[in-house]
Design a protein around this motif. Structure first.
Motif, PDB file in Angstrom:
ATOM      1  N   ALA A 149       9.122  -2.127  -9.447  1.00  0.00           N
ATOM      2  CA  ALA A 149       8.103  -2.249 -10.499  1.00  0.00           C
ATOM      3  C   ALA A 149       6.878  -1.775  -9.971  1.00  0.00           C
ATOM      4  O   ALA A 149       6.284  -2.198  -9.032  1.00  0.00           O
ATOM      5  N   ASP A 150       6.330  -1.058 -11.080  1.00  0.00           N
ATOM      6  CA  ASP A 150       4.751  -0.894 -10.800  1.00  0.00           C
ATOM      7  C   ASP A 150       4.260   0.136  -9.640  1.00  0.00           C
ATOM      8  O   ASP A 150       3.282  -0.310  -9.182  1.00  0.00           O
ATOM      9  N   CYS A 151       5.259   0.874  -9.237  1.00  0.00           N
ATOM     10  CA  CYS A 151       4.857   1.991  -8.321  1.00  0.00           C
ATOM     11  C   CYS A 151       4.443   3.202  -9.366  1.00  0.00           C
ATOM     12  O   CYS A 151       5.233   3.454 -10.311  1.00  0.00           O
ATOM     13  N   ALA A 152       3.886   4.215  -8.729  1.00  0.00           N
ATOM     14  CA  ALA A 152       3.813   5.494  -9.160  1.00  0.00           C
ATOM     15  C   ALA A 152       4.082   6.715  -8.095  1.00  0.00           C
ATOM     16  O   ALA A 152       3.671   6.494  -7.228  1.00  0.00           O
ATOM     17  N   LEU A 153       4.544   7.531  -9.060  1.00  0.00           N
ATOM     18  CA  LEU A 153       4.660   8.921  -8.265  1.00  0.00           C
ATOM     19  C   LEU A 153       3.644   9.997  -8.896  1.00  0.00           C
ATOM     20  O   LEU A 153       3.445   9.988 -10.112  1.00  0.00           O
ATOM     21  N   ILE A 154       2.990  10.637  -8.101  1.00  0.00           N
ATOM     22  CA  ILE A 154       2.188  11.411  -8.621  1.00  0.00           C
ATOM     23  C   ILE A 154       2.150  12.950  -8.288  1.00  0.00           C
ATOM     24  O   ILE A 154       2.173  13.130  -6.886  1.00  0.00           O
ATOM     25  N   LEU A 155       2.344  13.712  -9.031  1.00  0.00           N
ATOM     26  CA  LEU A 155       2.930  15.024  -8.666  1.00  0.00           C
ATOM     27  C   LEU A 155       1.918  15.961  -9.153  1.00  0.00           C
ATOM     28  O   LEU A 155       1.486  16.110 -10.294  1.00  0.00           O
ATOM     29  N   GLN A 156       1.666  16.874  -8.271  1.00  0.00           N
ATOM     30  CA  GLN A 156       0.957  18.112  -8.528  1.00  0.00           C
ATOM     31  C   GLN A 156       1.139  19.222  -7.845  1.00  0.00           C
ATOM     32  O   GLN A 156       1.354  19.318  -6.637  1.00  0.00           O
ATOM     33  N   PRO A 157       1.697  20.444  -8.562  1.00  0.00           N
ATOM     34  CA  PRO A 157       2.353  21.374  -7.957  1.00  0.00           C
ATOM     35  C   PRO A 157       1.590  22.150  -6.881  1.00  0.00           C
ATOM     36  O   PRO A 157       0.373  22.548  -6.900  1.00  0.00           O
ATOM     37  N   GLY A 158       2.254  22.323  -5.862  1.00  0.00           N
ATOM     38  CA  GLY A 158       1.563  22.932  -4.510  1.00  0.00           C
ATOM     39  C   GLY A 158       1.077  21.662  -3.601  1.00  0.00           C
ATOM     40  O   GLY A 158       0.587  22.061  -2.589  1.00  0.00           O
ATOM     41  N   LYS A 159       0.857  20.589  -4.182  1.00  0.00           N
ATOM     42  CA  LYS A 159       0.561  19.622  -3.223  1.00  0.00           C
ATOM     43  C   LYS A 159       1.376  18.617  -2.905  1.00  0.00           C
ATOM     44  O   LYS A 159       2.568  18.415  -3.462  1.00  0.00           O
ATOM     45  N   ARG A 160       1.398  17.977  -1.968  1.00  0.00           N
ATOM     46  CA  ARG A 160       2.459  16.876  -1.345  1.00  0.00           C
ATOM     47  C   ARG A 160       2.371  15.774  -2.301  1.00  0.00           C
ATOM     48  O   ARG A 160       1.330  15.381  -2.555  1.00  0.00           O
ATOM     49  N   PRO A 161       3.511  15.176  -2.730  1.00  0.00           N
ATOM     50  CA  PRO A 161       3.462  14.278  -3.814  1.00  0.00           C
ATOM     51  C   PRO A 161       2.946  12.902  -3.161  1.00  0.00           C
ATOM     52  O   PRO A 161       3.313  12.754  -2.024  1.00  0.00           O
ATOM     53  N   ILE A 162       2.396  11.977  -4.146  1.00  0.00           N
ATOM     54  CA  ILE A 162       1.816  10.794  -3.517  1.00  0.00           C
ATOM     55  C   ILE A 162       2.571   9.625  -4.118  1.00  0.00           C
ATOM     56  O   ILE A 162       2.870   9.626  -5.375  1.00  0.00           O
ATOM     57  N   LEU A 163       3.221   8.602  -3.462  1.00  0.00           N
ATOM     58  CA  LEU A 163       3.836   7.441  -3.830  1.00  0.00           C
ATOM     59  C   LEU A 163       2.754   6.445  -3.813  1.00  0.00           C
ATOM     60  O   LEU A 163       2.322   6.203  -2.690  1.00  0.00           O
ATOM     61  N   ALA A 164       2.444   5.954  -4.973  1.00  0.00           N
ATOM     62  CA  ALA A 164       1.485   4.816  -4.912  1.00  0.00           C
ATOM     63  C   ALA A 164       2.380   3.354  -4.994  1.00  0.00           C
ATOM     64  O   ALA A 164       3.018   3.066  -5.781  1.00  0.00           O
ATOM     65  N   TRP A 165       2.513   2.781  -3.636  1.00  0.00           N
ATOM     66  CA  TRP A 165       3.534   1.723  -3.616  1.00  0.00           C
ATOM     67  C   TRP A 165       2.955   0.147  -3.679  1.00  0.00           C
ATOM     68  O   TRP A 165       1.943  -0.066  -3.067  1.00  0.00           O
ATOM     69  N   MET A 166       3.378  -0.359  -4.699  1.00  0.00           N
ATOM     70  CA  MET A 166       2.637  -1.749  -4.997  1.00  0.00           C
ATOM     71  C   MET A 166       2.954  -2.683  -3.747  1.00  0.00           C
ATOM     72  O   MET A 166       4.433  -2.931  -3.287  1.00  0.00           O
ATOM     73  N   LYS A 167       2.053  -3.400  -3.210  1.00  0.00           N
ATOM     74  CA  LYS A 167       2.245  -4.254  -2.086  1.00  0.00           C
ATOM     75  C   LYS A 167       2.633  -5.587  -2.904  1.00  0.00           C
ATOM     76  O   LYS A 167       2.320  -6.052  -3.824  1.00  0.00           O
ATOM     77  N   VAL A 168       3.810  -6.125  -2.136  1.00  0.00           N
ATOM     78  CA  VAL A 168       4.305  -7.275  -2.614  1.00  0.00           C
ATOM     79  C   VAL A 168       3.609  -8.647  -2.078  1.00  0.00           C
ATOM     80  O   VAL A 168       3.626  -8.752  -0.936  1.00  0.00           O
ATOM     81  N   THR A 169       3.124  -9.384  -3.113  1.00  0.00           N
ATOM     82  CA  THR A 169       2.413 -10.518  -2.613  1.00  0.00           C
ATOM     83  C   THR A 169       2.931 -11.844  -3.135  1.00  0.00           C
ATOM     84  O   THR A 169       2.578 -12.993  -2.793  1.00  0.00           O
ATOM     85  N   SER A 170       4.040 -11.850  -4.228  1.00  0.00           N
ATOM     86  CA  SER A 170       4.533 -12.921  -4.923  1.00  0.00           C
ATOM     87  C   SER A 170       5.335 -13.664  -3.576  1.00  0.00           C
ATOM     88  O   SER A 170       5.944 -13.120  -2.934  1.00  0.00           O
ATOM     89  N   PHE A 171       5.165 -14.955  -3.855  1.00  0.00           N
ATOM     90  CA  PHE A 171       5.884 -15.818  -2.933  1.00  0.00           C
ATOM     91  C   PHE A 171       7.054 -16.319  -3.754  1.00  0.00           C
ATOM     92  O   PHE A 171       8.073 -17.009  -3.095  1.00  0.00           O
ATOM     93  N   TRP A 172       7.236 -15.922  -4.896  1.00  0.00           N
ATOM     94  CA  TRP A 172       8.438 -16.149  -5.977  1.00  0.00           C
ATOM     95  C   TRP A 172       9.551 -15.327  -5.745  1.00  0.00           C
ATOM     96  O   TRP A 172      10.732 -15.693  -5.468  1.00  0.00           O
TER      97      TRP A 172
END
Ligand code: GLY
Ligand code: MN
Ligand code: MN
Length: 447
Positions: free
Chosen positions: A68-91
């Motif tokens: 959950a709560d990750c993002a893929l950012i696409l812009q034609p001609g550019k390398r795609p970006i994956l914004a990966w949510m850091k997991v901090t929950s201890f549950w």
């Protein structure tokens, strides 16, 4: 699958997506796309538990990551970006991705909260948002008008109907996994008398899946329950008088891609079982004929209409319909026994998008594939014949009641119904299709 093969296929898949997404994005008036992987949904607002994530399919189209709560950012001609949510929950922790072959294809940035995505969006670009959660779009600084815009979603759904070799390889693996489960359940059904719940659990164990990982809730129907098209309220105890028929509609997933397979079996040698075995054999032969009728350029709905013609013939052959073929067809009798569509597109969703862009004819309200059969589509072919109380009551009380052998119907109703479902890829080669299911499970059902 060898990881080298997967990596190569995946690289080609991404190149293909880049090529196909770019003109869609520009035609819809956008320069970039931000796709949310999805939010965890509460089971109920009055509780503090969440359903397992089903990622946004547009996100999964690019990345086999279920978090959950990750993002893929696409812009034609550019390398795609994956914004990966850091997991901090201890549950809790999200499951580790089954394969990491995708990691080298993105610029990966770690984020700690959803709003952090905003700083990675291209400045000054017209950005569209894809995702279910508008609050996330707001957190990313994107307005409601750019959330899931139809000029974008429509064409993106359309292109999802055409699978890349990577996607097909994933569906092949999903099919292989499901076939192991079908074989195990068939053996258990033949050798013992287990309850629906026991067979369901056996399928999960054999396919090494947890319940939420299955592409859809397993349909495990013994006896008369086979007439409930999506029977998932499993009976927990084995019946005192063992059920002699089993309809198992169960698939598997691999990297987000689904298989969807149905087999119907009958055992025992009583009159009802023998009549039902005859019916299963006829449906099996029809299903194979329908698969053989597929050709490029054929509207799938014509195949569905032909299935109705064949169902009518079968019902006459087994003695359920007493009228002539012409009378039975004119009365539309097959509609009471085969109420669902012949099949649907298959991919990231079991009922995948892209093949139902036009409505079916009024006679075919539940048909989910109205496309013209085209190379690289993957779809199911799943005819069935069922003895469904509600539909039979309507028929019994209607003007065509005398055309039916009711004692035979009542006898067969104890065994529910027959469905046989395979997953096919349209290759366009000399065979036109590749039947992924029959490669693994050559027989669709029987006695
Ligand atoms: N398993 C649901 C379907 O066959 O469509
Ligand atoms: Mn299906
Ligand atoms: Mn199915």
């Amino acid at each position: 699958m060898q990881s080298m093969d997967l990596t190569k296929l995946y690289a080609e898949h991404l190149a293909d997506l880049e090529r196909r997404y770019a003109p869609v994005l520009s035609a819809a008036g956008f320069d970039a796309l931000a796709i949310h992987s999805g939010s965890l949904k509460k089971r109920t607002e009055f509780d503090d538990q969440y359903w397992p994530l089903r990622p946004t399919p547009y996100f999964h189209h690019w990345i086999p990551l279920s978090q959950a709560d990750c993002a893929l950012i696409l812009q034609p001609g550019k390398r795609p970006i994956l914004a990966w949510m850091k997991v901090t929950s201890f549950w809790e922790r999200p499951a580790k991705p089954e394969s990491d072959h995708f990691i080298g294809s993105f610029d990966i940035v770690s984020i700690e909260k959803s709003a952090d995505v905003k700083q990675h969006l291209p400045a000054g670009a017209r950005i569209a948002f894809l995702g279910e959660d508008k609050a996330t779009a707001t957190a990313w600084g994107l307005a409601d008008e750019v959330c899931n815009p139809l000029p974008l979603v429509g064409p993106l759904d359309r292109l999802r109907a055409f699978k890349t070799p990577y996607e097909i390889a994933c569906i092949v693996e999903a099919s292989r996994r499901a076939a192991v489960g079908h074989e195990a359940v068939l053996k258990a059904f033949r050798d013992s008398d287990r309850s629906e719940l026991e067979l369901h659990l056996l399928y999960l164990a054999a396919t090494h899946q947890d319940d939420p990982e299955t592409p859809y809730k397993n349909i495990v129907a013994l006896g008369a329950n086979g007439a409930t098209l999506h029977h998932v309220s499993y009976v927990k105890e084995a019946a005192h008088v063992p059920c002699q028929s089993l309809l198992l509609d169960a698939g598997s997933t691999y990297l987000g891609y689904c298989s969807d397979i149905t087999r119907t079996w009958v055992k025992g040698s009583g009159a009802a079982e023998s009549a039902f075995a005859h019916l299963v054999a006829e449906v099996e032969a029809m299903q194979l004929r329908l698969c053989g009728q597929i050709k490029l350029g054929l509207p799938y709905e014509e195949l569905h209409d032909d299935a109705h013609r064949q169902v009518t013939e079968i019902l006459r052959t087994v003695g359920v319909i007493k009228a002539s073929l012409e009378e039975a067809r004119a009365a539309g009798l097959s509609r009471s026994f085969f109420p669902h569509g012949l099949g649907h597109s298959l991919g990231l969703q079991c009922h995948d998008v892209g093949c139902a862009l036009v409505k079916p004819k009024v006679d075919n309200p539940y048909l989910r594939n109205t496309s013209t059969i085209t190379e690289s589509q993957v779809f199911t072919v799943e005819p069935g014949i069922y003895f469904i109380d509600r539909l039979l009551d309507e028929l019994r009380q209607g003007p065509h009641s005398s055309k039916i052998d009711w004692p035979l119907c009542d006898e067969l109703a104890q065994l529910g119904g027959v469905r046989i479902e395979d997953d096919l890829v349209v290759t366009g080669g000399p065979q036109v299709t590749r039947n992924l299911t029959r490669e693994l499970l050559p027989v669709g059902g029987g006695g």
